[in-house]
Design an enzyme around this catalytic site. Structure first.
Site, PDB file in Angstrom:
ATOM      1  N   HIS A 234       0.851  -1.180   0.000  1.00 48.59           N
ATOM      2  CA  HIS A 234       0.000   0.000   0.000  1.00 48.59           C
ATOM      3  C   HIS A 234       0.886   1.230   0.000  1.00 48.59           C
ATOM      4  O   HIS A 234       1.940   1.228   0.636  1.00 48.59           O
ATOM      5  CB  HIS A 234      -0.916   0.013   1.237  1.00 48.59           C
ATOM      6  CG  HIS A 234      -2.061   0.953   1.102  1.00 48.59           C
ATOM      7  ND1 HIS A 234      -1.960   2.282   1.428  1.00 48.59           N
ATOM      8  CD2 HIS A 234      -3.313   0.761   0.638  1.00 48.59           C
ATOM      9  CE1 HIS A 234      -3.111   2.865   1.177  1.00 48.59           C
ATOM     10  NE2 HIS A 234      -3.949   1.973   0.695  1.00 48.59           N
TER      11      HIS A 234
ATOM     12  N   ASP B 257      -8.112  -5.377   0.220  1.00 46.99           N
ATOM     13  CA  ASP B 257      -8.618  -6.141  -0.916  1.00 46.99           C
ATOM     14  C   ASP B 257      -8.170  -7.593  -0.918  1.00 46.99           C
ATOM     15  O   ASP B 257      -8.691  -8.397  -1.686  1.00 46.99           O
ATOM     16  CB  ASP B 257      -8.196  -5.461  -2.227  1.00 46.99           C
ATOM     17  CG  ASP B 257      -8.970  -4.185  -2.423  1.00 46.99           C
ATOM     18  OD1 ASP B 257     -10.104  -4.114  -1.915  1.00 46.99           O
ATOM     19  OD2 ASP B 257      -8.453  -3.255  -3.052  1.00 46.99           O
TER      20      ASP B 257
END
Ligand code: ACO
Length: 432
Positions: free
Chosen positions: A309, A367
């Site tokens: 991320h 996700d």
């Protein structure tokens, strides 16, 4: 750096210096205010991907990527996921405070009133191939809302902006479900205003006109949690896209469409779909090592989807909540030994012990698990990013509203480091 409130920028070549103010937020790192930089020095900053740039000030969401903290209007995501439902979180994001019971009643009524779409809008779907990706149809249909709500809309008026936000939140489940129904050849289901927001969405996705659709509260809660966890994430790529599009004063639905388009990419909202495809491709625990090796290979474009991320360099707090939700859903459905879930757990374990992922601070993001939950909820893989778009719509419109009402707001217009040819003369085609 000299003191707490300004920095001195020294140019060693020209032996000149310039003083720049330092601004402090409520929490989080200070920022150097470079708005006067080009005027003072004739230079710009260079920051592709905005890795060191705060593009605006905002009061909506705060992330501490090192500590794994996510706050909506100051409230930790863990508490919101446990104590609130999605519409309460929408109220919070739009209006800065959590609603009282009475305020919530009014808000639910307002949203519910706008769940239907103009009947003419249904014709848009018929222009698409049945196998069109739902994100493609959603980009088009949400953009088309601007054709229905433009003339009486004054974006400088807070009442009009609020109505745009309510309409968007209310209609997104209808539009997303219609995209799914069109792609499967199933009839569109009208919204049922006696149902809660998420129940209504599940109904429009799964019910048929022929028989009753029975809701499972555990699954409804799981979908509600997916919505809460995806509702906002400060200045991510799609939100920044919405802000940039909106900075010119464009119609809000056209701006939201630009955000949906940006979200579609595999590096952003498309990751949940990509995770599931990756798990299916890996297929078996014995193949994990091979895929980890590929993810580490600089010459192989393959990346471990659902890992890493831009901001979270410790853990993604949403991933933990989604992992728990995953357990709840699979247990409820008697699927706790689901091979894909077991594969995901094993992949996570192996990657988290691998030096490459440890050194680069690559952890599972939200996700990584949301796709497995959605699959268990009967949502087709191709619809995963559309669900993300439905949830993020409230964040996008809250940021759009904040930007329009910001007194310091200007049209977004970055500069560049030009590396093309210097000025040269055109030779007519006969002489080239
Ligand atoms: N697998 C393997 N290596 C990775 C991964 C990954 N998933 N993610 C990052 N890396 C490596 C990069 O190759 C890079 O290595 P290098 O320093 O040797 O060049 C290093 O880690 C840093 O990565 P960047 O791409 O520079 O990090 P950035 O912040 O730009 O990208 C991103 C973040 C896009 C999320 C990236 O980690 C990625 O592509 N992950 C997979 C896709 C994904 O899961 N996206 C969902 C994001 S969350 C969301 O949108 C809700």
């Amino acid at each position: 750096m000299t003191d707490d409130n300004h920095v001195i920028l020294q140019n060693e070549t020209t032996k000149t210096s310039c003083e720049l103010p330092v601004l402090s937020g409520t929490i989080g790192p200070d920022v150097i205010d470079i708005r006067t930089l080009s005027q003072k020095t004739g230079m710009f900053t260079y920051d592709p991907g905005f890795t060191s740039t705060a593009s605006c000030s905002s009061t909506i969401t705060y992330i501490d990527g090192d500590q794994g903290v996510l706050l909506y209007r100051g409230y930790p995501i863990e508490q919101l996921a446990e104590k609130c439902d999605f519409l309460e979180v929408c109220y919070l994001l739009l209006k800065s405070e959590l609603p009282t019971g009475r305020e919530m009643q009014g808000f639910v009524k307002e949203v519910t009133y706008h769940t239907m779409v103009h009947d003419q809008l249904t014709n848009f779907y018929k222009g698409f191939r049945r196998d069109a990706h739902p994100m493609a149809t959603i980009v088009a249909v949400v953009g088309a809302l601007s054709a229905f709500y433009h003339h009486e809309l004054d974006i400088r008026c807070p009442i009009d902006r609020n109505l745009s936000a309510i309409r968007l939140i209310a209609k997104m489940p209808t539009i997303v479900a219609m995209s799914h129904r069109y792609s499967t050849g199933m009839p569109f289901m009208y919204p049922q205003n006696r149902l809660g927001y998420v129940e209504n969405f599940m109904h429009m996705m799964h019910a048929t006109p022929c028989e009753d659709y029975v809701q499972n509260p555990v699954l409804v809660r799981a979908m509600d949690r997916i919505m809460i966890l995806h509702a906002d994430h400060e200045q991510n790529a799609s939100t920044s896209t919405v802000r940039l599009a909106g900075s010119s004063g464009a119609n809000p639905y056209a701006c939201i469409t630009s955000g949906i388009a940006c979200l579609w990419g595999a590096a952003h909202g498309g990751a949940n779909e990509a995770v599931l495809r990756m798990l299916e491709e890996i297929g078996d625990k014995s193949k994990i090592g091979e895929f980890i090796k590929r993810a580490k290979d600089k010459n192989d474009p393959f990346r471990l989807m659902g890992f890493g991320h831009r901001v979270y360099k410790n853990h993604d707090p949403r991933a933990k909540l989604m992992r728990n939700t995953c357990h709840e859903v699979l247990t409820e459905l008697g699927l706790h030994d689901d091979p894909l879930f077991e594969l995901a757990l094993e992949l996570e374990r192996i990657a988290l012990e691998d030096d490459y992922f440890i050194e680069k601070k690559l952890y599972p993001n939200v996700d990584f698990y949301s796709g497995i939950v959605m699959r268990a909820l009967g949502i087709p893989t191709v619809m995963f990013t559309a669900i993300f778009a439905m949830a993020r719509s409230v964040g996008w419109i809250a940021h759009w509203d904040e930007m329009i009402s910001d007194k310091e707001q200007k049209i977004g217009r970055p500069r560049q480091l030009y590396k093309g040819p210097a000025k040269r003369d055109v030779i007519a085609i006969s002489g080239r």
